[in-house]
Scaffold this active site. Structure first.
Site, PDB file in Angstrom:
ATOM      1  N   GLU A   1       0.819  -1.206   0.000  1.00  0.00           N
ATOM      2  CA  GLU A   1       0.000   0.000   0.000  1.00  0.00           C
ATOM      3  C   GLU A   1       0.862   1.268   0.000  1.00  0.00           C
ATOM      4  O   GLU A   1       1.691   1.458   0.895  1.00  0.00           O
ATOM      5  CB  GLU A   1      -0.947  -0.020   1.204  1.00  0.00           C
ATOM      6  CG  GLU A   1      -1.802   1.226   1.374  1.00  0.00           C
ATOM      7  CD  GLU A   1      -2.682   1.527   0.173  1.00  0.00           C
ATOM      8  OE1 GLU A   1      -3.333   0.597  -0.322  1.00  0.00           O
ATOM      9  OE2 GLU A   1      -2.697   2.684  -0.285  1.00  0.00           O
TER      10      GLU A   1
ATOM     11  N   THR B   1      -5.765   1.589  -5.487  1.00  0.00           N
ATOM     12  CA  THR B   1      -5.328   0.186  -5.377  1.00  0.00           C
ATOM     13  C   THR B   1      -6.038  -0.691  -6.403  1.00  0.00           C
ATOM     14  O   THR B   1      -5.414  -1.539  -7.047  1.00  0.00           O
ATOM     15  CB  THR B   1      -5.648  -0.392  -3.976  1.00  0.00           C
ATOM     16  OG1 THR B   1      -5.194   0.528  -2.992  1.00  0.00           O
ATOM     17  CG2 THR B   1      -4.970  -1.724  -3.776  1.00  0.00           C
TER      18      THR B   1
ATOM     19  N   HIS C   1      -1.432   3.422   4.685  1.00  0.00           N
ATOM     20  CA  HIS C   1      -2.436   4.146   3.900  1.00  0.00           C
ATOM     21  C   HIS C   1      -2.590   5.537   4.490  1.00  0.00           C
ATOM     22  O   HIS C   1      -2.524   5.708   5.711  1.00  0.00           O
ATOM     23  CB  HIS C   1      -3.770   3.399   3.949  1.00  0.00           C
ATOM     24  CG  HIS C   1      -4.762   3.883   2.933  1.00  0.00           C
ATOM     25  ND1 HIS C   1      -5.416   5.087   3.061  1.00  0.00           N
ATOM     26  CD2 HIS C   1      -5.173   3.345   1.764  1.00  0.00           C
ATOM     27  CE1 HIS C   1      -6.201   5.261   2.016  1.00  0.00           C
ATOM     28  NE2 HIS C   1      -6.074   4.229   1.204  1.00  0.00           N
TER      29      HIS C   1
ATOM     30  N   ASP D   1       1.548  -0.086  -4.938  1.00  0.00           N
ATOM     31  CA  ASP D   1       0.334   0.043  -5.765  1.00  0.00           C
ATOM     32  C   ASP D   1       0.214   1.407  -6.444  1.00  0.00           C
ATOM     33  O   ASP D   1      -0.206   1.506  -7.590  1.00  0.00           O
ATOM     34  CB  ASP D   1      -0.944  -0.316  -4.972  1.00  0.00           C
ATOM     35  CG  ASP D   1      -1.184   0.539  -3.734  1.00  0.00           C
ATOM     36  OD1 ASP D   1      -0.302   1.338  -3.362  1.00  0.00           O
ATOM     37  OD2 ASP D   1      -2.272   0.391  -3.137  1.00  0.00           O
ATOM     38  N   HIS D   2       0.601   2.488  -5.736  1.00  0.00           N
ATOM     39  CA  HIS D   2       0.448   3.841  -6.290  1.00  0.00           C
ATOM     40  C   HIS D   2       1.143   4.809  -5.360  1.00  0.00           C
ATOM     41  O   HIS D   2       1.657   4.397  -4.304  1.00  0.00           O
ATOM     42  CB  HIS D   2      -1.034   4.216  -6.448  1.00  0.00           C
ATOM     43  CG  HIS D   2      -1.818   3.967  -5.205  1.00  0.00           C
ATOM     44  ND1 HIS D   2      -1.705   4.741  -4.070  1.00  0.00           N
ATOM     45  CD2 HIS D   2      -2.692   2.966  -4.883  1.00  0.00           C
ATOM     46  CE1 HIS D   2      -2.483   4.259  -3.130  1.00  0.00           C
ATOM     47  NE2 HIS D   2      -3.089   3.173  -3.576  1.00  0.00           N
TER      48      HIS D   2
HETATM   49  C1  GP9 Z   1      -8.670  -0.523   0.751  1.00  0.00           C
HETATM   50  C2  GP9 Z   1      -7.323  -0.470   0.123  1.00  0.00           C
HETATM   51  C3  GP9 Z   1      -6.810   0.918   0.043  1.00  0.00           C
HETATM   52  O1  GP9 Z   1      -9.310  -1.727   0.591  1.00  0.00           O
HETATM   53  O2  GP9 Z   1      -7.359  -1.049  -1.112  1.00  0.00           O
HETATM   54  O3  GP9 Z   1      -7.485   1.638  -0.885  1.00  0.00           O
HETATM   55  P1  GP9 Z   1      -6.845   2.794  -1.767  1.00  0.00           P
HETATM   56  O4  GP9 Z   1      -7.435   4.049  -1.228  1.00  0.00           O
HETATM   57  O5  GP9 Z   1      -5.375   2.780  -1.639  1.00  0.00           O
HETATM   58  O6  GP9 Z   1      -7.276   2.462  -3.123  1.00  0.00           O
HETATM   59 MN    MN Z   2      -3.735   1.737  -2.189  1.00  0.00          MN
END
Ligand code: GP9
Ligand code: MN
Length: 629
Positions: free
Chosen positions: A252, A294, A409, A468-469
């Site tokens: 994350e 994500t 996050h 992921d980003h």
């Molecule tokens: C929540 C996780 C985080 O299930 O995928 O979400 P994001 O905001 O990073 O897309």
């Molecule tokens: Mn994410």
């Protein structure tokens, strides 16, 4: 008797106040880049043009109604602006219609949203307060009762202003409305409200696209993919992980800039740094996600298609036909599972996963979540991996298992006892905390590796780790520039979209740091090659990351791209190595000159539109992938 010779009609005052407010928001809250005086001029006029168009409509109403209309239209307009501001603070982006239909996500945003509100935001409603107050105090005295021909004049003028604004914008940025991926351009040139109207038009257009598609659209796209992107050829690594388990970990919000970097003199990610020596590590690997965050990164990996330019494709096109990674693996006797300790409906995952062919989804219900093992968005990563192990061990092999971490996050909250490094010191609380939560995730991954070893699964698996980003948005420019000790330019912004990507093959020696330009779009063909799964019938926009002959660019979702030599973004072409601005296509256009980046600009736009066509038209339903099953 008091004689007033002239009084400013309330609707003009409202236009003025609302226009000024909108301009201040554009200029000082939205970080809109302005490259020349023409752009500055357009940005200055468009708030007033729009305000005049909307508010001057009131002259057609009876005096009492004029007041009601003005009061409410200003309030609604201000709320729309404010929602965009809140969204912008987190995502440096503007709201799109499909996002509004993702209500089920909103409820989970809780702590994230609170951090985005500021006390002085109340001032953003000052103009509304003034107009409500005056309307109450003076009543109909300040309304107007125009003759028909003046009403028509007001309407005519407002349409003329809008057109004038649009023509200027079109001169400044030809084909403005065709370039639909870049929302900042639209807002800068036609304003937030016209942008929302335009977005609504796009939304209905993309909805209609499925109905009218008949499959013929696919011919050109398939040709394009076969010639440009699905470059065939097996690498030396073909089948190196045949029949092994594939363990994929989505990290994350982890960006590459923390790797091999320090904060207050301490390594941020000691485990991930060491892991580079025992893995293929791709140091120029870019995330290509957009509003679906994500879920977009998952979509890219699963399908090697681009996510949607607006909204999350996991919501908007969850029922489409895909030819996904889990489906292809299932056809090769794998079972596929996702582990993620959030609600199954977040990002519409439950629906999408089923469609993509995952066998099992361990969502929050599979975990024992208590006050002690929770922070921020939910179950802490360490507990997440620990509690996942029994499920993982009981799976039939070979398996494909995807783990999605959560602790790192936004807003990057962490319990004191879990923090093992000091916070950073800058004006951004977000960045200051980020290093601590990244370190926590690093430790959680280390523990996970140990558990895999203890369980014996390690040697029979390959482990892929991917950021992921981004975690730190442009909103924290100042702090980022302090940390990196560099000016935060548009070039830097693109370079910060790099996320870590590791392929760890236990027992494998020939590991390397690979500098090629790669991205999430390339993951699927790369993994299939390693697993020895034939993908010659697949259709994808990615190329195997180990091949020497590859598509020469990685396209980001807003039309920016990176090649060996260049970084292109917002009409500017930079030298990738030095970050120097080579030229700006905006200044060259129309003068018969070509930017060094120009040859790729059109291909990137074409490729992104082809991907959109596949998704909006659900075109894979017309294609036979010739899988034996
Ligand atoms: C929540 C996780 C985080 O299930 O995928 O979400 P994001 O905001 O990073 O897309
Ligand atoms: Mn994410």
């Amino acid at each position: 008797m008091k004689q007033r010779t002239w009084k400013l009609p309330l609707y003009l005052l409202a236009v003025l106040l609302f226009g000024i407010k909108t301009y201040i928001v554009y200029r000082f809250i939205f970080d809109i880049s302005l490259e020349n005086s023409m752009q500055e001029f357009i940005l200055l006029i468009n708030p007033f043009v729009t305000a005049f168009f909307i508010i001057a409509l009131s002259v057609w109403l009876k005096p009492r109604r004029q007041l009601t209309y003005m009061k409410w239209i200003m309030l609604i307009g201000s709320v729309i602006i404010y929602f965009n501001i809140i969204f912008y603070r987190n995502f440096t982006d503007f709201i799109t219609i499909p996002l509004l239909f993702q209500g089920s996500n909103a409820a989970d945003l809780g702590s994230s949203i609170l951090g985005l509100l500021k006390v002085w935001d109340i001032l953003l409603f000052l103009d509304v307060g003034i107009v409500w107050y005056i309307a109450r105090k003076y009543g109909e005295e300040l309304t107007v009762n125009l003759k028909k021909r003046y009403k028509v004049l007001a309407l005519g003028l407002s349409i003329l202003f809008i057109l004038g604004n649009y023509i200027l914008a079109e001169i400044e940025r030809p084909q403005l409305l065709q370039r639909t991926f870049d929302r900042e351009y639209l807002v800068k040139n036609i304003g937030l409200f016209s942008y929302h109207v335009y977005d609504a038009v796009l939304h209905s257009k993309s909805k209609a696209q499925r109905v009218f598609a008949d499959g013929n659209e696919l011919n050109d796209i398939v040709d394009y993919m076969e010639n440009e992107t699905t470059i065939q050829g097996k690498t030396d690594l073909y089948g190196i992980a045949e029949d092994k388990n594939l363990i994929f970990v989505s990290l994350e919000s982890v960006q590459s800039f923390v790797i091999n970097n320090t904060v207050n003199g301490e390594e941020v990610t000691p485990f991930l740094n060491d892991l580079i020596d025992d893995s293929y590590y791709f140091e120029n690997f870019y995330h290509q996600t957009a509003q679906g965050k994500t879920s977009d990164s998952e979509f890219l990996v699963e399908n090697s298609l681009y996510p949607s330019p607006r909204g999350a494709v996991y919501f908007t096109h969850a029922q489409n036909d895909y030819h996904s990674l889990p489906e292809m693996l299932n056809n090769n006797d794998y079972m596929s599972t996702v582990f993620h300790a959030n609600n199954e409906s977040f990002w519409n995952r439950d629906v999408m996963y089923e469609n993509l062919g995952y066998d099992t989804f361990h969502d929050v219900k599979s975990y024992n979540v208590t006050d002690e093992n929770t922070v921020g968005w939910g179950l802490k990563d360490k507990a997440f991996f620990e509690q996942s192990m029994p499920y993982l061990e009981s799976q039939q092999q070979p398996f494909y298992s995807k783990f999605i971490t959560l602790t790192n996050h936004y807003p990057f909250d962490l319990d004191q006892e879990d923090a093992t490094i000091e916070k950073y010191d800058s004006n951004s609380r977000t960045l200051n905390q980020y290093f601590q939560t990244v370190r926590y995730t690093d430790e959680a991954i280390k523990e996970f590796f140990n558990k895999l070893k203890e369980s014996g699964l390690y040697k029979d698996s390959i482990i892929v780790l991917m950021g992921d980003h981004y975690g730190i948005s442009d909103f924290h420019k100042k702090a980022m520039s302090q940390y990196l000790d560099k000016e935060y330019t548009d070039y830097q912004h693109v370079q910060l979209q790099r996320v870590p990507f590791y392929i760890h093959i236990p027992g494998h020696d020939d590991n390397q740091v690979i500098s090629k330009i790669t991205g999430q779009i390339d993951v699927k063909p790369t993994l299939l090659d390693l697993l020895g799964i034939d993908d010659s019938n697949d259709l994808s926009f990615g190329t195997n990351m180990f091949l020497d002959e590859r598509k020469p660019y990685i396209a980001l979702r807003d039309g920016s791209f990176i090649t060996d030599e260049y970084v292109y973004t917002k009409d500017q072409c930079f030298n990738r190595q030095t970050g120097e601005l080579i030229d700006s296509t905006n200044n060259l256009s129309g003068k018969g000159e070509d930017s060094a980046c120009q040859p790729y600009v059109e291909q990137v736009e074409k490729e992104l539109s082809y991907s959109d066509e596949i998704i909006f038209g659900d075109l894979f339903r017309f294609h036979d992938f010739k899988d034996e099953s």
